[in-house]
Write a protein that holds these residues in place. Sequence first.
Motif, PDB file in Angstrom:
ATOM      1  N   SER A 130      65.580  26.748  45.528  1.00 22.95           N
ATOM      2  CA  SER A 130      65.514  28.102  44.968  1.00 22.95           C
ATOM      3  C   SER A 130      64.131  28.745  45.494  1.00 22.95           C
ATOM      4  N   ALA A 131      64.289  30.019  45.912  1.00 25.08           N
ATOM      5  CA  ALA A 131      62.843  30.685  46.287  1.00 25.08           C
ATOM      6  C   ALA A 131      62.074  31.311  45.130  1.00 25.08           C
ATOM      7  N   LEU A 132      62.738  31.118  43.953  1.00 24.50           N
ATOM      8  CA  LEU A 132      62.073  31.739  42.621  1.00 24.50           C
ATOM      9  C   LEU A 132      60.612  31.376  42.442  1.00 24.50           C
ATOM     10  N   PRO A 133      60.225  30.197  42.385  1.00 27.37           N
ATOM     11  CA  PRO A 133      58.727  30.028  42.340  1.00 27.37           C
ATOM     12  C   PRO A 133      57.890  30.882  43.260  1.00 27.37           C
ATOM     13  N   LEU A 134      58.376  30.962  44.677  1.00 28.56           N
ATOM     14  CA  LEU A 134      57.779  31.731  45.519  1.00 28.56           C
ATOM     15  C   LEU A 134      57.620  33.319  45.266  1.00 28.56           C
ATOM     16  N   LEU A 135      58.900  33.538  44.869  1.00 25.17           N
ATOM     17  CA  LEU A 135      58.909  34.875  44.585  1.00 25.17           C
ATOM     18  C   LEU A 135      58.307  35.433  43.218  1.00 25.17           C
ATOM     19  N   PHE A 136      57.987  34.345  42.350  1.00 23.59           N
ATOM     20  CA  PHE A 136      57.215  35.017  41.276  1.00 23.59           C
ATOM     21  C   PHE A 136      55.961  34.744  41.460  1.00 23.59           C
ATOM     22  N   THR A 137      55.396  33.854  42.313  1.00 23.89           N
ATOM     23  CA  THR A 137      53.837  33.709  42.579  1.00 23.89           C
ATOM     24  C   THR A 137      53.565  35.049  43.553  1.00 23.89           C
ATOM     25  N   ALA A 138      54.305  35.289  44.403  1.00 24.79           N
ATOM     26  CA  ALA A 138      53.986  36.402  45.316  1.00 24.79           C
ATOM     27  C   ALA A 138      53.931  37.787  44.482  1.00 24.79           C
ATOM     28  N   GLY A 139      54.923  37.942  43.225  1.00 22.31           N
ATOM     29  CA  GLY A 139      54.811  39.081  42.624  1.00 22.31           C
ATOM     30  C   GLY A 139      53.634  38.952  41.702  1.00 22.31           C
ATOM     31  N   TRP A 140      53.334  37.755  41.198  1.00 20.41           N
ATOM     32  CA  TRP A 140      51.977  37.710  40.230  1.00 20.41           C
ATOM     33  C   TRP A 140      50.879  38.056  41.246  1.00 20.41           C
ATOM     34  N   ALA A 141      50.616  37.635  42.274  1.00 19.17           N
ATOM     35  CA  ALA A 141      49.450  38.044  43.275  1.00 19.17           C
ATOM     36  C   ALA A 141      49.455  39.332  43.596  1.00 19.17           C
ATOM     37  N   SER A 142      50.646  39.915  43.807  1.00 18.28           N
ATOM     38  CA  SER A 142      50.701  41.525  44.329  1.00 18.28           C
ATOM     39  C   SER A 142      50.198  42.251  43.064  1.00 18.28           C
ATOM     40  N   VAL A 198      53.013  42.904  35.154  1.00 14.36           N
ATOM     41  CA  VAL A 198      52.552  42.223  34.037  1.00 14.36           C
ATOM     42  C   VAL A 198      50.808  41.931  34.528  1.00 14.36           C
ATOM     43  N   SER A 199      51.071  41.228  35.729  1.00 13.51           N
ATOM     44  CA  SER A 199      49.564  40.784  35.945  1.00 13.51           C
ATOM     45  C   SER A 199      48.660  42.159  36.657  1.00 13.51           C
ATOM     46  N   HIS A 200      49.226  43.051  36.926  1.00 16.48           N
ATOM     47  CA  HIS A 200      48.343  44.242  37.311  1.00 16.48           C
ATOM     48  C   HIS A 200      47.702  44.779  36.039  1.00 16.48           C
ATOM     49  N   LEU A 201      48.684  44.906  34.570  1.00 14.56           N
ATOM     50  CA  LEU A 201      48.171  45.229  33.632  1.00 14.56           C
ATOM     51  C   LEU A 201      47.079  44.446  32.886  1.00 14.56           C
ATOM     52  N   VAL A 202      47.344  43.200  33.232  1.00  9.98           N
ATOM     53  CA  VAL A 202      46.202  41.917  32.822  1.00  9.98           C
ATOM     54  C   VAL A 202      44.942  42.467  33.671  1.00  9.98           C
ATOM     55  N   LYS A 203      45.233  42.607  34.823  1.00 12.28           N
ATOM     56  CA  LYS A 203      43.746  42.949  35.809  1.00 12.28           C
ATOM     57  C   LYS A 203      43.043  44.159  35.286  1.00 12.28           C
ATOM     58  N   ALA A 204      43.920  45.459  34.886  1.00 11.03           N
ATOM     59  CA  ALA A 204      43.449  46.525  34.663  1.00 11.03           C
ATOM     60  C   ALA A 204      42.750  46.407  33.329  1.00 11.03           C
ATOM     61  N   GLY A 205      43.479  45.743  32.400  1.00 11.00           N
ATOM     62  CA  GLY A 205      42.818  45.798  31.186  1.00 11.00           C
ATOM     63  C   GLY A 205      41.329  44.739  30.970  1.00 11.00           C
ATOM     64  N   THR A 206      41.527  43.581  31.894  1.00 12.36           N
ATOM     65  CA  THR A 206      40.243  42.883  32.131  1.00 12.36           C
ATOM     66  C   THR A 206      39.121  43.585  32.608  1.00 12.36           C
ATOM     67  N   ARG A 207      39.551  44.389  33.652  1.00 15.66           N
ATOM     68  CA  ARG A 207      38.374  45.174  34.401  1.00 15.66           C
ATOM     69  C   ARG A 207      37.749  46.320  33.362  1.00 15.66           C
ATOM     70  N   MET A 208      38.659  46.953  32.579  1.00 15.66           N
ATOM     71  CA  MET A 208      38.237  47.839  31.298  1.00 15.66           C
ATOM     72  C   MET A 208      37.196  47.214  30.802  1.00 15.66           C
ATOM     73  N   ALA A 209      37.331  45.698  30.071  1.00 16.00           N
ATOM     74  CA  ALA A 209      36.415  44.988  29.347  1.00 16.00           C
ATOM     75  C   ALA A 209      35.414  45.045  30.011  1.00 16.00           C
ATOM     76  N   VAL A 210      35.413  44.307  31.356  1.00 19.08           N
ATOM     77  CA  VAL A 210      34.196  44.012  31.995  1.00 19.08           C
ATOM     78  C   VAL A 210      33.388  45.241  32.343  1.00 19.08           C
ATOM     79  N   ASN A 211      33.826  46.481  32.532  1.00 15.37           N
ATOM     80  CA  ASN A 211      33.405  47.642  32.620  1.00 15.37           C
ATOM     81  C   ASN A 211      32.541  48.164  31.503  1.00 15.37           C
ATOM     82  N   THR A 212      32.558  47.514  30.295  1.00 17.34           N
ATOM     83  CA  THR A 212      31.848  47.774  29.125  1.00 17.34           C
ATOM     84  C   THR A 212      30.541  47.343  29.402  1.00 17.34           C
TER      85      THR A 212
END
Length: 199
Positions: A2-14, A111-125
Amino acid sequence: MSALPLLFTAGWASGVNAYLVVLLLGLLGRFGLADAVPETLQRSDVLIAATALFLIEVVADKVPYLDSFWDAVHTVIRPIAGGVVAALLAGQDDSLPELAAAAVGGTAALVSHLVKAGTRMAVNTSPEPASNIVVSTAEDIGVAGIITLAVFNPVAAAVVATILLVIGLALVSLFASRIRRALRRRRARRTARHVVAAK
C-alpha cells in the motif's frame, strides 16, 4: 504494498515545508531514483516554481515573527499541497482512491502545519533570533531526510514522521502558555498601533 505510508509521510512533510517536498519528489523522479513520483511533479515548470518558492521560504522561515506570518498565510496552502501531492502519488500506485489519499495527505499536512506554527510562536518568545534559524534549518533537513527515506523505505519514514508528530504535539501542549502570551503581546501591539494611528 500500500502507498499509505508514503502518502502519510508526504502529507506530514508538506505541513512543514510543502515546496521542498514538491521539489525533492520531482527531482528524485526526474533523475530516475523514484518510480512512484508522477510526471506532473517532474515537469520543469513545477520544479522551477517549487525552487523559487522554497528559496523564499528559506529566508522568510528564519526571521522572527515573519515566520509566523508566513505560517498563517500557509495554513490553507500546506494542507492543500499535502492533499494534492498524496492524490498524485496515489494515482501512480492505484492502491488507494485519490480522494482518500488526498484526505490522508491533507489531514497529515494540516496537523503537522499546526504543530510547526505553534512551535514557531513559542520560539518567537525567545529574545534572540538564532533559535529561529536553528529550528528552521532543522525542519528543512528533517523534511529532506524523511522524504528521501520515504521513497526508499516508506514504512520506516512513516514511523519516523509519526514519532515526530507526536513529539511536536507534546511540545506545543507544553509551550501552550508561552504561545498564549505571545498572542496577547501581538494583539496588544496591534491595538497600540491602531490607537496611535487614530490620534
